[in-house]
Enzyme design. Sequence first.
Site, PDB file in Angstrom:
ATOM      1  N   TYR A   1       0.848  -1.190   0.000  1.00 51.28           N
ATOM      2  CA  TYR A   1       0.000   0.000   0.000  1.00 51.28           C
ATOM      3  C   TYR A   1       0.884   1.241   0.000  1.00 51.28           C
ATOM      4  CZ  TYR A   1      -3.618   3.264   1.805  1.00 51.28           C
ATOM      5  OH  TYR A   1      -4.482   4.316   1.997  1.00 51.28           O
TER       6      TYR A   1
ATOM      7  N   LYS B   1      -1.717  -1.574  -3.746  1.00 50.87           N
ATOM      8  CA  LYS B   1      -2.724  -0.511  -3.747  1.00 50.87           C
ATOM      9  C   LYS B   1      -1.958   0.782  -3.939  1.00 50.87           C
ATOM     10  CE  LYS B   1      -6.021   1.850  -0.685  1.00 50.87           C
ATOM     11  NZ  LYS B   1      -6.579   1.912   0.690  1.00 50.87           N
TER      12      LYS B   1
ATOM     13  N   VAL C   1      -9.226  -0.391  -4.613  1.00 44.27           N
ATOM     14  CA  VAL C   1      -9.470  -0.567  -3.184  1.00 44.27           C
ATOM     15  C   VAL C   1     -10.156   0.713  -2.750  1.00 44.27           C
ATOM     16  CG1 VAL C   1      -8.485  -0.892  -0.899  1.00 44.27           C
ATOM     17  CG2 VAL C   1      -7.527  -2.122  -2.849  1.00 44.27           C
TER      18      VAL C   1
END
Length: 297
Positions: free
Chosen positions: A134, A162, A204
């Site tokens: 992420y 992400k 996401v």
Amino acid sequence: MELGNIGTAMVTPFSPDGTINYENTGKLLEHLIANGTDSIIVSGTTGESPTLTVTEKRELLDFVVKVVNKRVPVIAGTGTNNTAESIELTKAAELSGADGIMLVTPYYNKPDQKGMYAHFSAIAKETFLPILLYNIPSRSIVNLLPETVIALSEIANIKAIKEASGSLEQMAAIIEGTDDDFQVYSGDDSMTLPLLAIGGRGIVSVSAHVVGNEMQKMIKAFQNGQTKEAAKLHRALLPVFSALFSSPNPIPVKYALERLGIPIGGVRLPLIAMDASQSELIDLALENFSKTQSVAE
């Protein structure tokens, strides 16, 4: 790691006394599964992870895994700016039966690229779970560069990222430099369609709490070659995305869920509730979107 088209970064419902409300968490999970969510991310930024204790994170994940009962994948946010603590949380996620983990770039410490590679690879060595990286420079200050992501993608259980840098150029470099089975997800709702257009996998999402079915419709239209329809939906959704990020996340989306009759409760300090003018922005955006969709139908 297969998150589907939409992984929803789930908010954490709270009771008036500030504790996690598990009854409402169960209701929220059913709402998400029924409204366009392909996978659920627990204890991410949207779940107010900075204010959740280690015990709360473990108990919340245990509950979510049990309630979801394999209907969709459950991904645990176990990343922190402390490598040893991240490994501890990851071990707990294994015991809970999570389907994967999400590891945010270390915040505040400001590690360089070699430090971030060492951090992520150290955690990866300690788990069998698939890993979603992420990258969110706006919150963590550091930017996980494409060359570092490409190197990390060669580790067997690092499966996806992400990407919330907001840079299509950076996302494109990652897609170009990694194997086809490495998946790139947007971390910004407004970048969903642009990312799909350059070969990304999905989103996401925060907004999927409220407009998950409509986002699925947009993504599936694009996947089916109906690019004009997808673009039209994207343009219609943009004001909703903007409104849901008009105040610090997850304040607006929690308000929007309450507005829709889904009990969520408030936010924990240092976040505070919106004032009337801020909530009116969200009301207007959702009302206008509803009208445009009614006309379209």
